[in-house]
Motif scaffolding. Structure first.
Motif: not given
Length: 824
Positions: A712-713, A749-752, A777-779
């Motif tokens: 969750a963000t 592809g996907a990046v978050l 999410l971490g670093k």
């Protein structure tokens, strides 16, 4: 005696009239080879537009007078003129090739003489585009036919021939003499006006009239719009022509030297000067290019005729034998052809003989230049006249460039008869269920989503649901949809009711209200009708992560203030109650992160999609053609504390950009950009939760190897890129085994990147592992890549996915997933 004489004169008069109206048929052949000549211009002196011969050289003339004359013209051949009386006696026409004049070409040292001609044509082509004029408008009439073919139409007792023998014809659809059984399934006529202005640069298309008959077609209005999109005007004076969602390279594109080679075959003298005939040769057969011939006029270096075939090595999956022929008026050439013909075949599954044959003929007329329209006229880019679908047969008899023959009239009636067969109606319903998720029950109601009729999960147990939506027959403006459901484990009744009123569809205007009482994962919109029904139903199977009961009432208003710019304002009030055991948080009682709460929200959605053609349906408006312009979305939400006992005061914003991008010989791609931020401390359901996917279905607006509710963000940025390889650079065109599959390679592809601030982090729940691994999410970003295969219509797509980061998630690092959707 007078009565007998009067009767004889009357009979002779009737015979003269009948003789005058009797169609004249004939054939045009090469005088030397005796081979039939295709697409010869047959111009009747009293007709506004000419007739063209078919593949067998045949022509048919109607609506003539005995004093008319007919001119037969084909570039490279000497024109022939015949009177109507002469054609009534003998309709066979032999055309003689003109003499060559290649010796007059100036040849540069070490350069192909054809290059000078093509270079000039590419340099001047912008002069021959209506859209480059200060103002231009023209009218098109398009006749589209579709038939199912079966090889070797000798035995009508096998295959589909046995069942549909009464409706079959035997036709030739290629250069070979082979005949095939033809079952007519589709025929449409459309009349459209196209407008351009160059200051500022705008365009508009108006569908004036549509006449459609087809197997499985129930809503003529929707099909007419689809045909309006598919029968688009395309010009070889553009660098690229989009067909089948592909970018074909024109033989006179600016970058022609990268794709084509040419041979100068000959030149001929016409009334308007010299015309060169060039052979078109693709450099790489797998590229989206053509082979064939084109005729270019000396001086203006404009196209005068072109005959194109798609090389078989292109392998557009199930599309084959694509051919295009365009012919310009020899006496009064303009920037538009007189007529354009396109035909192709759609093959079935490998190993089958059944194919679909499609032929489209477009006639151009009424070109007007420098007659500008007011600026307000271009406020909408696409328009359908109110009477477009209401014209009777008498209207079409007047506007058709060539009156229908007896066979063409019979063809339309055969399609209507086939459409009434029980097995056809059943098949159409099944397809609608798969694609739309709803099944018609009567004329006024559709049951669905069908895939949600039964699901099983850890909260509800076995969930049984019945729902549906009303159709246009129920009411043209009022739209109702909803459902009632019951869970055997929680023994509770769930329900949804949406009531909408659509005041205008061209510039979409609606308002409505809804009531929802259901249970589902936190942060999931349980009233999201835009989600694919297969994925939405699969989402509810198995374990529901952090489930909440949601009771929501909302009202909204939506308006498209100008074309493709929509605004939606929503006011909602929701009561959230957790359906899981929450751990206490010291003296403050239950952790407010997970506790029940009430929220009153105001949400503004803005969507701008320039140059995107839309399909207007009874209950929605959505895109039907791709555009290279971006689709931009902005959503702003705010919670208002104290209103209707609301517990929250927050602000949230989300930005989205989707766009298709050209990649030349590499094909094309699409990117999906998202960014969002929540500015306050909010409970779990109000956070921005990335869409995980534990279903077997591949999705583009989510993460296919991320578990449900893994993160969750309260602030994030995400990007997905999806590339579709074409031409020589697609492995499916280069590797023999893959080449036979007729599939296309896709990869992406996907990046978050995201984070969860301390104020919104979890304080704990009882049995948290059973609810999910909720965390920020971490670093490192979350990242996954995919590679797969699709077919031409992208109805079926299979991808292999690999997760690059967060390898310790409770989900496999590799996966194979399927997509079933139109153009995913």
């Amino acid at each position: 005696m007078k009565k007998i004489l009067l009767f004889v004169l009357l009979v002779q008069g009737i015979q003269a009239v009948m003789a005058q109206n009797a169609p004249i048929t004939g054939k045009v052949i090469d005088v030397d080879t005796k081979q039939p000549l295709d697409y010869v211009t047959v111009h009747l002196s009293g007709a506004k537009v000419p007739v063209f011969t078919d593949e067998a050289g045949r022509y048919e003339l109607r609506n003539y007078s005995l004093t008319d004359s007919v001119i037969f013209t084909l570039l490279g051949y000497t024109p022939v003129s015949r009177s109507i009386k002469a054609l009534q006696k003998n309709g066979l026409i032999s055309l003689d090739r003109q003499s060559y004049a290649i010796q007059e070409i100036v040849i540069r040292p070490q350069e192909n003489p054809a290059y000078r001609i093509v270079r000039a044509a590419a340099r001047n082509k912008h002069l021959h585009l209506p859209e480059n004029q200060p103002a231009a408008q023209f009218r098109t009439y398009t006749l589209m036919k579709g038939s199912i073919l079966e090889r070797e139409a000798k035995d009508k007792k096998r295959g589909f021939s046995k069942r549909y023998a009464p409706y079959l014809d035997s036709v030739s659809v290629s250069d070979t003499p082979q005949r095939m059984a033809s079952l007519p399934v589709f025929q449409s006529e459309t009349i459209k006006e196209t407008f351009y202005t160059n200051a500022p640069r705008k365009s508009k298309e108006v569908l004036l009239a549509s006449n459609v008959v087809g197997v499985g077609i129930e809503k003529e209005n929707q099909i007419s719009q689809l045909l309006n999109a598919q029968a688009e005007h395309f010009s070889l004076n553009q660098n690229h022509m989009r067909m089948f969602d592909k970018e074909f390279v024109s033989p006179i594109a600016n970058g022609w030297a990268n794709y084509y080679d040419y041979d100068l075959m000959d030149s001929v003298e016409t009334e308007n000067g010299k015309v060169f005939r060039l052979k078109i040769i693709p450099k790489r057969p797998q590229d989206l290019t053509f082979e064939g011939y084109m005729w270019i006029a000396d001086g203006s270096f404009s196209l005068r005729r072109i005959e194109l075939k798609m090389n078989k090595d292109v392998r557009l999956n199930f599309v084959s034998d694509l051919q295009i022929v365009q012919a310009w008026d020899a006496k009064n050439p303009t920037m538009l052809p007189l007529s354009s013909k396109r035909k192709f075949q759609i093959s079935g599954l490998p190993g089958t003989d059944v194919r679909i044959y499609v032929e489209t003929i477009t006639n151009y007329s009424d070109l007007q230049l420098n007659n500008p329209k007011p600026t307000d006229f271009y406020s909408s880019t696409h328009q359908i006249a109110d009477s477009a679908m209401k014209y009777k047969e008498s209207f079409w008899q007047e506007v058709r460039p060539q009156a229908f023959s007896v066979a063409e009239i019979k063809r339309a009636e055969q399609i209507r008869q086939i459409n009434r067969l029980p097995e056809i109606q059943s098949t159409v319903k099944l397809i609608r269920v798969i694609v739309e998720g709803h099944m018609p029950i009567g004329e006024k109601f559709e049951w669905g989503p069908v895939f949600g009729a039964y699901v099983f999960n850890n909260v509800e147990g076995s969930r049984f649901q019945f729902g549906g939506r009303t159709t246009e027959e129920f009411h043209p403006n009022w739209i109702l949809n909803g459902y009632a459901a019951y869970g055997t484990r929680d023994k509770s009744i769930k329900s949804l009711l949406n009531v909408r009123y659509v005041a205008e569809r061209e510039r979409w205007t609606e308002w409505g209200m809804s009531y929802l009482n259901d249970v589902g994962p936190a942060a999931m919109d349980l009233n999201n009708t835009q989600v694919n029904s297969l994925f939405f139903s699969a989402f509810r199977w198995g374990k529901l992560n952090f489930p909440y009961e949601q009771e929501r009432a909302q009202v909204w208003a939506e308006r498209e203030w100008f074309q493709n710019f929509r605004q939606r304002l929503t006011l909602s009030h929701t009561n959230y109650r957790p359906v899981f055991e929450v751990a206490p948080a010291g003296d403050e009682g239950v952790d407010p992160k997970f506790a029940g709460f009430r929220s009153t929200d105001i949400t503004l959605n803005l969507t701008y999609s320039p140059d995107l053609k839309m399909l207007i349906r009874h209950h929605q408006k959505f895109p039907i053609s791709n555009s290279n312009s971006p689709v931009i979305g902005l959503e702003v939400s705010a919670g208002v504390n104290g209103v209707l006992n609301s517990d929250l005061n927050y602000q949230q914003v989300t930005l989205s950009v989707d766009q298709r991008v050209r990649a030349g010989v590499l094909g094309y791609g699409r990117y999906y950009f998202r960014a969002g931020k929540t500015f306050n401390r909010v409970p779990l359901p109000m956070l921005q939760v990335p869409t995980g996917n534990e279903t077997p279905f591949f999705i583009l607006h989510g993460y296919n190897l991320m578990p449900f509710f893994a993160f969750a963000t309260d602030q994030y940025v995400s990007l997905r890129y999806d590339h579709h390889f074409e031409g020589a650079f697609s492995l499916t065109n280069r590797l023999p085994l893959l080449k036979k599959t007729r599939m296309r390679l896709v990869a992406g592809g996907a990046v978050l990147y995201g984070s969860l601030s301390d104020k919104n982090k979890s304080a704990g729940v009882v049995n948290e592992l059973e609810q999910g691994e909720f965390r920020g999410l971490g670093k490192d970003p979350y990242a996954e890549v995919n590679i797969g295969l699709k077919n031409i219509f992208q109805l079926i797509r299979v991808d292999v996915i690999h997760r690059l980061t967060y390898r310790n998630l409770d989900a496999p690092l590799w996966g194979v997933k399927l997509a079933i959707a139109v153009n995913p």
